[in-house]
Design a protein around this motif. Sequence first.
Motif, PDB file in Angstrom:
ATOM      1  N   HIS A  91      10.435  12.536  65.757  1.00  0.00           N
ATOM      2  CA  HIS A  91      10.353  13.767  66.563  1.00  0.00           C
ATOM      3  C   HIS A  91       9.081  14.501  66.164  1.00  0.00           C
ATOM      4  O   HIS A  91       9.036  15.210  65.163  1.00  0.00           O
ATOM      5  N   HIS A  93       5.132  16.295  67.682  1.00  0.00           N
ATOM      6  CA  HIS A  93       4.335  16.783  68.818  1.00  0.00           C
ATOM      7  C   HIS A  93       2.853  16.703  68.448  1.00  0.00           C
ATOM      8  O   HIS A  93       2.212  17.728  68.208  1.00  0.00           O
ATOM      9  N   LYS A 310      13.722  13.593  77.455  1.00  0.00           N
ATOM     10  CA  LYS A 310      14.041  14.740  76.594  1.00  0.00           C
ATOM     11  C   LYS A 310      14.776  15.800  77.393  1.00  0.00           C
ATOM     12  O   LYS A 310      14.334  16.193  78.466  1.00  0.00           O
ATOM     13  N   HIS A 402      17.516  17.398  66.011  1.00  0.00           N
ATOM     14  CA  HIS A 402      17.663  18.534  65.090  1.00  0.00           C
ATOM     15  C   HIS A 402      19.042  18.541  64.438  1.00  0.00           C
ATOM     16  O   HIS A 402      19.136  18.463  63.227  1.00  0.00           O
ATOM     17  N   ASP A 467       8.999  17.373  63.672  1.00  0.00           N
ATOM     18  CA  ASP A 467       8.768  18.480  64.596  1.00  0.00           C
ATOM     19  C   ASP A 467       7.389  19.112  64.411  1.00  0.00           C
ATOM     20  O   ASP A 467       7.137  20.206  64.896  1.00  0.00           O
TER      21      ASP A 467
HETATM   22 ZN   LIG Z   1      10.309  19.543  68.822  1.00  0.00          ZN
END
Ligand SMILES: [Zn+2]
Length: 569
Positions: A91, A93, A310, A402, A467
Amino acid sequence: MKHPMELALVGLLALLAPVLPTVAEQAAAELILTGGRIRSTVGVAEAMAIDGRGVIMAVGSAEEVAALRRDGTRVVALSGRTVLPGLHDMHVHPLFAGLRRKECEIAQGSDVKTLQSRVADCVTRASPGQWITGGQWDASTMGRIPNRWMIDKVAPAHPVLLSDTSGHSALANSRALQIAGVTADTPDPEGGIIERDGDGRPTGVLRESAIDLVRGHVPMPDVNEVRAALKWAVDEMLAFGITSYTEASMGFAAGAASELAAYVELADSGLLKQRVRLCLNWVPGSQESEAVIASRNRFARDRISPDCIKIFLDGVPTDSHTAAMLEPYSDRMEGRDDHASRFGMLLVEQPVLDQALVRFDREGLAVKFHAAGDAAVRAGLQAISAARKANGLYGPRHDVGHSTFVAEGDLALARAVGATFEVSPYLWGPTPINADIAKAVGAERIRRVWPVRGMIDAGALVVPGSDWAVVPSVNPWPAIETLVTRERAGGSAEAFGKAEAITIAEAIDLFTVNSARHLGTSNRLGRIQQGMFADLIVVDRDPYEVPATSLHETKVMMTIVNGEVVFER
Ligand SMILES: [Zn+2]
């Protein structure tokens, strides 16, 4: 008596037999790693050989492996260093991380004065009227929820939009709200909140989809900037040993079209080394997201799998109270007592969600949820359950991203429906967001925050995600350490969900074999064994042997993807 044909065949086989090479002779070793501690499935080995296709030919003693050496074989002397399977970040970005470097950076943990002086600096460097974007503020360190008037003082003419540490809230100044046309009369958008003062005026704090009202007016970076940002980010990840990753939300940083174009350009020019899964955003009723999903296979490459969807189910369990919780939040939000402020927001209704899962599962697309609160996690698990009921157990693995809070009984449900928990151990290091979460949910629930021990004991598959750039660094080693210690990196008196600690072997499994199992690549990746592809890292210590509190200092010396050395310190 044998038929003449049969005799001929026997003769032919006899002729062929001597030239059939043995397995070991099939190819010369392209790369040999020797003199180290190779953490393989058959124990700690001294050496290994990799062929020109990137496949592990042999794992064994230095002598055994040396026999595979030919002219032109590269031999790396490990000097006692440790070799592990390449790490997965499930996960991340990267585009957001790369683009953020050019933005107005506010260090996590800044107080109001520091925030203002940073913005003032950025204003001096900006051209007239230029947007100032960046982050990350957090209400708990500031001791209060900030407002636009604080920013107006230092940026009266430039539009400003600053995200918080979670990325699920943002602060706009008055000029930005004016450009976006957000006034006291603007209603809260679906799935979002415009925070207001006692007189109903927007304070500048925007939650979830309300951020888009303003973000839609910020000029998008051009294709060159996007490509450069991605290149920087993938190299940064290689330096930390990440050989496979999942881009968790395509289009979120620069729009799906230019992000997909950047990926393809990088892959086609050989600059994308990792194996990447792309998760395409799906929003109920959005034609735009449907169009991107329908075009996905135009962007498929050897190293790019655009096979993930997603879906955001809620927000974050911080002062914003946007994570959907089964029980109400422990603290109250200033001036609000509506259902959303007490229980958070579930962004997709269960029947709509169930239907979506049945569809994507049937289409072979893996779904990744954003689900932080226990009510959102349950909604995700129930949707996966609906898909299994409708389609059987034959679909892809879906994951609940998460999983900050999970109701105890739902751990077994995950196992029963084959759902994966993706957890965020990078977030429980020394980041201010934790103080925020603890305050919002109270002492009782924080004991079971990220119940990784419980997930594993329930037999569920668990994988990790950074994340990044929600966290400042993509370095997985502090995360590996804090999975084991549940303390601050380096050790601390204070702990975070101590009862949910796992072993170092389990922590490394999360980053390697578990992730490969989730992705369906475990016959090729995630373990060091003859016949597997050589996605490997060389690290400066053996994580299975050193004190857990030193794991965060682990340095990756070399990263190898498919037998190719792609990073060397
Ligand atoms: Zn995220």
